[in-house]
Design a protein around this motif. Structure first.
Motif, PDB file in Angstrom:
ATOM      1  N   THR A  24      55.766  19.251 -65.273  1.00  0.00           N
ATOM      2  CA  THR A  24      55.211  18.642 -63.980  1.00  0.00           C
ATOM      3  C   THR A  24      55.550  17.218 -63.748  1.00  0.00           C
ATOM      4  O   THR A  24      56.340  16.716 -62.719  1.00  0.00           O
ATOM      5  CB  THR A  24      53.755  18.739 -63.583  1.00  0.00           C
ATOM      6  N   ASN A  43      55.481  15.968 -54.426  1.00  0.00           N
ATOM      7  CA  ASN A  43      55.343  17.037 -55.541  1.00  0.00           C
ATOM      8  C   ASN A  43      53.813  17.167 -56.161  1.00  0.00           C
ATOM      9  O   ASN A  43      53.356  18.131 -56.118  1.00  0.00           O
ATOM     10  CB  ASN A  43      56.193  16.634 -56.680  1.00  0.00           C
ATOM     11  N   THR A  47      51.206  20.020 -56.578  1.00  0.00           N
ATOM     12  CA  THR A  47      50.693  20.516 -57.888  1.00  0.00           C
ATOM     13  C   THR A  47      49.128  20.399 -57.740  1.00  0.00           C
ATOM     14  O   THR A  47      48.325  21.249 -58.508  1.00  0.00           O
ATOM     15  CB  THR A  47      51.045  19.312 -58.949  1.00  0.00           C
ATOM     16  N   GLN A  48      48.469  19.549 -56.914  1.00  0.00           N
ATOM     17  CA  GLN A  48      47.041  19.373 -56.802  1.00  0.00           C
ATOM     18  C   GLN A  48      46.621  20.716 -56.096  1.00  0.00           C
ATOM     19  O   GLN A  48      45.514  21.197 -56.528  1.00  0.00           O
ATOM     20  CB  GLN A  48      46.701  18.062 -55.634  1.00  0.00           C
ATOM     21  N   GLY A  50      48.011  23.653 -56.511  1.00  0.00           N
ATOM     22  CA  GLY A  50      48.164  24.488 -57.552  1.00  0.00           C
ATOM     23  C   GLY A  50      47.019  24.712 -58.409  1.00  0.00           C
ATOM     24  O   GLY A  50      46.308  25.482 -58.956  1.00  0.00           O
ATOM     25  N   GLY A 117      56.258  21.489 -56.185  1.00  0.00           N
ATOM     26  CA  GLY A 117      55.259  20.760 -56.956  1.00  0.00           C
ATOM     27  C   GLY A 117      54.304  21.800 -57.176  1.00  0.00           C
ATOM     28  O   GLY A 117      53.911  22.313 -58.403  1.00  0.00           O
ATOM     29  N   PHE A 118      53.905  22.839 -56.247  1.00  0.00           N
ATOM     30  CA  PHE A 118      52.915  23.929 -56.295  1.00  0.00           C
ATOM     31  C   PHE A 118      53.615  24.766 -57.432  1.00  0.00           C
ATOM     32  O   PHE A 118      52.947  25.531 -57.978  1.00  0.00           O
ATOM     33  CB  PHE A 118      52.844  24.587 -54.807  1.00  0.00           C
ATOM     34  N   ILE A 121      53.865  23.953 -61.212  1.00  0.00           N
ATOM     35  CA  ILE A 121      52.587  24.262 -61.793  1.00  0.00           C
ATOM     36  C   ILE A 121      52.131  25.526 -62.361  1.00  0.00           C
ATOM     37  O   ILE A 121      51.680  25.727 -63.261  1.00  0.00           O
ATOM     38  CB  ILE A 121      51.359  23.334 -61.223  1.00  0.00           C
ATOM     39  N   TRP A 122      52.491  26.472 -61.424  1.00  0.00           N
ATOM     40  CA  TRP A 122      52.127  27.705 -61.536  1.00  0.00           C
ATOM     41  C   TRP A 122      53.492  28.392 -62.397  1.00  0.00           C
ATOM     42  O   TRP A 122      53.010  29.515 -63.087  1.00  0.00           O
ATOM     43  CB  TRP A 122      52.089  28.358 -60.144  1.00  0.00           C
ATOM     44  N   ASP A 164      49.804  10.597 -62.059  1.00  0.00           N
ATOM     45  CA  ASP A 164      51.022  11.208 -61.858  1.00  0.00           C
ATOM     46  C   ASP A 164      51.515  10.198 -60.756  1.00  0.00           C
ATOM     47  O   ASP A 164      52.927  10.190 -60.475  1.00  0.00           O
ATOM     48  CB  ASP A 164      50.993  12.721 -61.249  1.00  0.00           C
TER      49      ASP A 164
END
Length: 207
Positions: A24, A43, A47-48, A50, A117-118, A121-122, A164
């Motif tokens: 990430t 990004n 990710t947050q 996710g 970003g989502f 992370i997945w 990050d």
């Protein structure tokens, strides 16, 4: 809920994990270098989201596990402690080189960076497995496991966003500090912290 000392240990462990570049962070740095800090920050926002979903899954899954098989909870925590030690050893063995970011090299819209970003992370299934091994070590079995997991997960998200974000801002302005030697030093410090933390958790559990 865990006491203040344990919570501070959790925060320090989160920081040690977050500071080391993984898949990430590599994407965040690559986009920030190419398109500016705002791209990396978008990004992070993705990710947050996710992470929030992952933590929600873990929270209610952990509650079910404890309700059905509460007697194995101590073993789950010991396995998690061993996993922290393993991650620390892997950090020590790393060569300090940032991985190639094959995604994110082309310019996108800001919403595109968010969803990237989502999905990044997945796309890393180890993330959910990591949370399943890491967070339960700090959950008090006689409390509400779902509530505690959400709180601990929220703390991790805050620490992750800050760490990050610093990478995104630094890479967006100048990437000159992202040398192999500097990353190697970060990995050794974080690896030592994780090994020590894992040993402490394992021994405290047996005491």
């Amino acid at each position: 809920m865990a006491d203040a000392a344990v919570l501070w240990t959790f925060v320090l462990a989160c920081a040690a994990i977050v500071v080391v570049p993984g898949p990430t962070v590599t994407v965040i740095i690559a986009n920030s270098l190419r398109s500016g800090s705002k791209a990396g920050l978008m990004n992070i926002a993705g990710t947050q989201l996710g992470l929030a979903i992952m933590i929600g899954i873990l929270a209610f899954g952990l509650q079910a596990v404890i309700a059905v098989m509460g007697e194995i909870f101590d073993y789950v925590k010991l396995i998690g402690a061993a996993y922290l030690i393993y991650i620390g050893i892997m950090m020590w063995r790393s060569n300090g080189a940032l991985a190639e970011a094959q995604v994110g090299v082309k310019k996108r819209s800001m919403s595109g960076y968010f969803w990237q970003g989502f999905f990044v992370i997945w796309a890393n299934p180890k993330a959910l497995l990591f949370f399943g091994a890491f967070i339960p070590q700090f959950v008090v079995p006689d409390g509400n496991p779902a509530f505690q997991t959400m709180i601990l997960g929220g703390i991790f998200m805050v620490v992750g966003a800050v760490g990050d974000g610093l990478y995104a801002l630094a890479a967006g302005r100048t990437g000159s500090w992202l040398t192999q030697a500097n990353i190697r030093l970060i990995e050794r410090i974080s690896g030592t912290a994780l090994i020590g933390g894992g040993i402490w958790l394992a021994l405290s559990k047996r005491a």
